[in-house]
Design a protein around this motif. Sequence first.
Motif, PDB file in Angstrom:
ATOM      1  N   THR A   1     -13.123  26.032  49.083  1.00 38.98           N
ATOM      2  CA  THR A   1     -13.893  27.288  49.132  1.00 38.98           C
ATOM      3  C   THR A   1     -15.080  27.149  50.091  1.00 38.98           C
ATOM      4  O   THR A   1     -15.697  26.097  50.167  1.00 38.98           O
ATOM      5  CB  THR A   1     -14.397  27.701  47.720  1.00 38.98           C
ATOM      6  N   ASP A   2     -15.370  28.215  50.808  1.00 38.34           N
ATOM      7  CA  ASP A   2     -16.523  28.148  51.717  1.00 38.34           C
ATOM      8  C   ASP A   2     -17.694  28.949  51.152  1.00 38.34           C
ATOM      9  O   ASP A   2     -18.648  29.234  51.847  1.00 38.34           O
ATOM     10  CB  ASP A   2     -16.147  28.623  53.128  1.00 38.34           C
ATOM     11  N   ARG A   3     -17.595  29.290  49.883  1.00 40.93           N
ATOM     12  CA  ARG A   3     -18.731  29.959  49.248  1.00 40.93           C
ATOM     13  C   ARG A   3     -19.832  28.942  49.012  1.00 40.93           C
ATOM     14  O   ARG A   3     -19.540  27.769  48.753  1.00 40.93           O
ATOM     15  CB  ARG A   3     -18.301  30.572  47.910  1.00 40.93           C
ATOM     16  N   PRO A   4     -21.093  29.358  49.094  1.00 35.99           N
ATOM     17  CA  PRO A   4     -22.164  28.392  48.841  1.00 35.99           C
ATOM     18  C   PRO A   4     -22.096  27.847  47.420  1.00 35.99           C
ATOM     19  O   PRO A   4     -21.716  28.557  46.486  1.00 35.99           O
ATOM     20  CB  PRO A   4     -23.449  29.199  49.063  1.00 35.99           C
ATOM     21  N   ARG A   5     -22.450  26.596  47.282  1.00 34.71           N
ATOM     22  CA  ARG A   5     -22.396  25.943  45.985  1.00 34.71           C
ATOM     23  C   ARG A   5     -23.724  26.165  45.255  1.00 34.71           C
ATOM     24  O   ARG A   5     -24.792  26.032  45.851  1.00 34.71           O
ATOM     25  CB  ARG A   5     -22.144  24.455  46.243  1.00 34.71           C
ATOM     26  N   VAL A   6     -23.638  26.497  43.984  1.00 31.58           N
ATOM     27  CA  VAL A   6     -24.849  26.543  43.148  1.00 31.58           C
ATOM     28  C   VAL A   6     -24.686  25.561  41.996  1.00 31.58           C
ATOM     29  O   VAL A   6     -23.586  25.327  41.513  1.00 31.58           O
ATOM     30  CB  VAL A   6     -25.175  27.942  42.563  1.00 31.58           C
ATOM     31  N   PHE A   7     -25.797  24.998  41.599  1.00 28.13           N
ATOM     32  CA  PHE A   7     -25.829  24.203  40.370  1.00 28.13           C
ATOM     33  C   PHE A   7     -26.979  24.703  39.518  1.00 28.13           C
ATOM     34  O   PHE A   7     -28.085  24.953  40.012  1.00 28.13           O
ATOM     35  CB  PHE A   7     -26.060  22.706  40.658  1.00 28.13           C
ATOM     36  N   SER A   8     -26.731  24.837  38.229  1.00 29.98           N
ATOM     37  CA  SER A   8     -27.828  25.119  37.311  1.00 29.98           C
ATOM     38  C   SER A   8     -27.518  24.495  35.959  1.00 29.98           C
ATOM     39  O   SER A   8     -26.357  24.368  35.578  1.00 29.98           O
ATOM     40  CB  SER A   8     -28.066  26.627  37.181  1.00 29.98           C
ATOM     41  N   GLY A   9     -28.560  24.088  35.269  1.00 27.78           N
ATOM     42  CA  GLY A   9     -28.370  23.476  33.958  1.00 27.78           C
ATOM     43  C   GLY A   9     -29.256  24.140  32.925  1.00 27.78           C
ATOM     44  O   GLY A   9     -30.274  24.750  33.260  1.00 27.78           O
ATOM     45  N   ILE A  10     -28.830  24.056  31.691  1.00 29.25           N
ATOM     46  CA  ILE A  10     -29.689  24.516  30.590  1.00 29.25           C
ATOM     47  C   ILE A  10     -29.609  23.504  29.462  1.00 29.25           C
ATOM     48  O   ILE A  10     -28.553  22.933  29.193  1.00 29.25           O
ATOM     49  CB  ILE A  10     -29.322  25.944  30.124  1.00 29.25           C
ATOM     50  N   GLN A  11     -30.731  23.256  28.834  1.00 29.20           N
ATOM     51  CA  GLN A  11     -30.751  22.276  27.753  1.00 29.20           C
ATOM     52  C   GLN A  11     -30.168  22.862  26.471  1.00 29.20           C
ATOM     53  O   GLN A  11     -30.390  24.034  26.174  1.00 29.20           O
ATOM     54  CB  GLN A  11     -32.202  21.854  27.456  1.00 29.20           C
ATOM     55  N   PRO A  12     -29.457  22.022  25.732  1.00 23.80           N
ATOM     56  CA  PRO A  12     -29.037  22.463  24.405  1.00 23.80           C
ATOM     57  C   PRO A  12     -30.278  22.531  23.524  1.00 23.80           C
ATOM     58  O   PRO A  12     -31.161  21.691  23.634  1.00 23.80           O
ATOM     59  CB  PRO A  12     -28.118  21.332  23.934  1.00 23.80           C
ATOM     60  N   THR A  13     -30.355  23.572  22.716  1.00 26.83           N
ATOM     61  CA  THR A  13     -31.478  23.641  21.788  1.00 26.83           C
ATOM     62  C   THR A  13     -30.922  23.923  20.402  1.00 26.83           C
ATOM     63  O   THR A  13     -29.888  24.585  20.265  1.00 26.83           O
ATOM     64  CB  THR A  13     -32.466  24.771  22.150  1.00 26.83           C
ATOM     65  N   ALA A  14     -31.611  23.407  19.420  1.00 29.24           N
ATOM     66  CA  ALA A  14     -31.190  23.666  18.044  1.00 29.24           C
ATOM     67  C   ALA A  14     -31.257  25.170  17.826  1.00 29.24           C
ATOM     68  O   ALA A  14     -32.187  25.826  18.272  1.00 29.24           O
ATOM     69  CB  ALA A  14     -32.113  22.956  17.071  1.00 29.24           C
ATOM     70  N   GLY A  15     -30.275  25.729  17.176  1.00 28.95           N
ATOM     71  CA  GLY A  15     -30.248  27.174  16.986  1.00 28.95           C
ATOM     72  C   GLY A  15     -29.810  27.829  18.277  1.00 28.95           C
ATOM     73  O   GLY A  15     -29.336  27.163  19.197  1.00 28.95           O
ATOM     74  N   SER A  16     -29.981  29.124  18.362  1.00 32.50           N
ATOM     75  CA  SER A  16     -29.420  29.825  19.511  1.00 32.50           C
ATOM     76  C   SER A  16     -30.446  29.936  20.625  1.00 32.50           C
ATOM     77  O   SER A  16     -31.609  29.604  20.471  1.00 32.50           O
ATOM     78  CB  SER A  16     -28.930  31.207  19.085  1.00 32.50           C
ATOM     79  N   PHE A  17     -29.977  30.385  21.785  1.00 35.43           N
ATOM     80  CA  PHE A  17     -30.904  30.755  22.849  1.00 35.43           C
ATOM     81  C   PHE A  17     -31.718  31.955  22.365  1.00 35.43           C
ATOM     82  O   PHE A  17     -31.262  32.740  21.531  1.00 35.43           O
ATOM     83  CB  PHE A  17     -30.143  31.162  24.107  1.00 35.43           C
ATOM     84  N   HIS A  18     -32.904  32.118  22.929  1.00 37.48           N
ATOM     85  CA  HIS A  18     -33.633  33.351  22.649  1.00 37.48           C
ATOM     86  C   HIS A  18     -33.463  34.312  23.824  1.00 37.48           C
ATOM     87  O   HIS A  18     -32.908  33.948  24.871  1.00 37.48           O
ATOM     88  CB  HIS A  18     -35.100  33.069  22.289  1.00 37.48           C
ATOM     89  N   LEU A  19     -33.927  35.523  23.617  1.00 36.34           N
ATOM     90  CA  LEU A  19     -33.720  36.561  24.622  1.00 36.34           C
ATOM     91  C   LEU A  19     -34.348  36.178  25.962  1.00 36.34           C
ATOM     92  O   LEU A  19     -33.822  36.529  27.024  1.00 36.34           O
ATOM     93  CB  LEU A  19     -34.303  37.893  24.098  1.00 36.34           C
TER      94      LEU A  19
END
Length: 330
Positions: free
Chosen positions: A1-19
């Motif tokens: 693929t010649d689309r630009p590559r993105v990377f992103s991460g999110i930490q696991p947190t106890a309980g759910s994500f908030h808004l």
Amino acid sequence: TDRPRVFSGIQPTAGSFHLGNYLGAVRQWIPLQESHDAFYSVVDLHAITVPQDPKALREATRLAAAQLLGAGLDPERCTLFVQSHVPEHTQLAWVLNCVTGFGEASRMTQFKDKSAKQGVEGTTVGLFTYPTLMAADILLYQTDQVPVGGDQRQHVELTRDLAQRVNGRYGQLFRLPSAHILKEAAKVQDLQDPLSKMSKSSSSPKGIVWMLDPPKTSAKKFRSAVTDTGTEVRYDPENKPGLSNLLTIYSALSGLSVAELEEKFDGQLYGPLKTELAELFTEWVTPIQARTREFLDDPAELDRVLATGAEKARPVAAETLTRVHEAVGF
Ligand code: ADP
Ligand code: NA
């Protein structure tokens, strides 16, 4: 693929994500699946920079992944994986640690803030080297763009500095990534303390809207959100922070501009805005919760999706790491 590559991460947190997590980060990841070659990771290695209960961490990691899938990440259209499943992250982080200045790392404002809160004895070396692990996350995948909130800009700058340093010293090993600061990302404030951002460490439980709470609970929080005693529905974060926050959230959920909302609620008191926002939120979050629950109810499928993601990520990471190790002299 010649689309630009993105990377992103999110930490696991106890309980759910908030808004705030959702509107400030996760939501922006979804359209990037179409326009970019997207790598997304639940960064559990980062999570242990502060104390974690093993069972809770494992659950939080799965919960985070289920929520990302529930939010609309499609494993056919992006690479979604758990950071600890790809050991190249820690391997590259070590090399990067060895080209990072102590002073340079000491200048990271997030480390300064967090370590000040925890004190010297409560601060781990892992917390200190968090930014070099984050740099490894990004550089392993030859990332072009890193979609992040403004609070991560400094870490992406460090990542660029390290990439340039390594490239200068050892040859062209890394693509130079740039921060893709999320413009559309809404900054969500605490519903009870609208001068502070909504955060899992908020002081009042009524101020945080959890993505997986029963919608009724969240609706009640919207209806009892702190606002000023005025009567005019007008976006004015300085004088009307609570009301402005509600307009921001309403706008993000509805796609209507703040100006359109001011017009819609012109001449009305705050009550109808709060009630309509509560209804809008309920309608919006219900299918997200249902999809998330599908994955939580089918652990085998969730495991399969994450194993497949790691299988897709590993060869890309390994290729970079092999070249780095050779260049370094291993
Ligand atoms: P918290 O502040 O609750 O600890 P994190 O620091 O784990 O949340 O943030 C995870 C992601 O969510 C980050 O990309 C961060 O920028 C984003 N984020 C967190 N809180 C908010 C908020 N109130 N508004 C917008 N984005 C937020
Ligand atoms: Na935070």
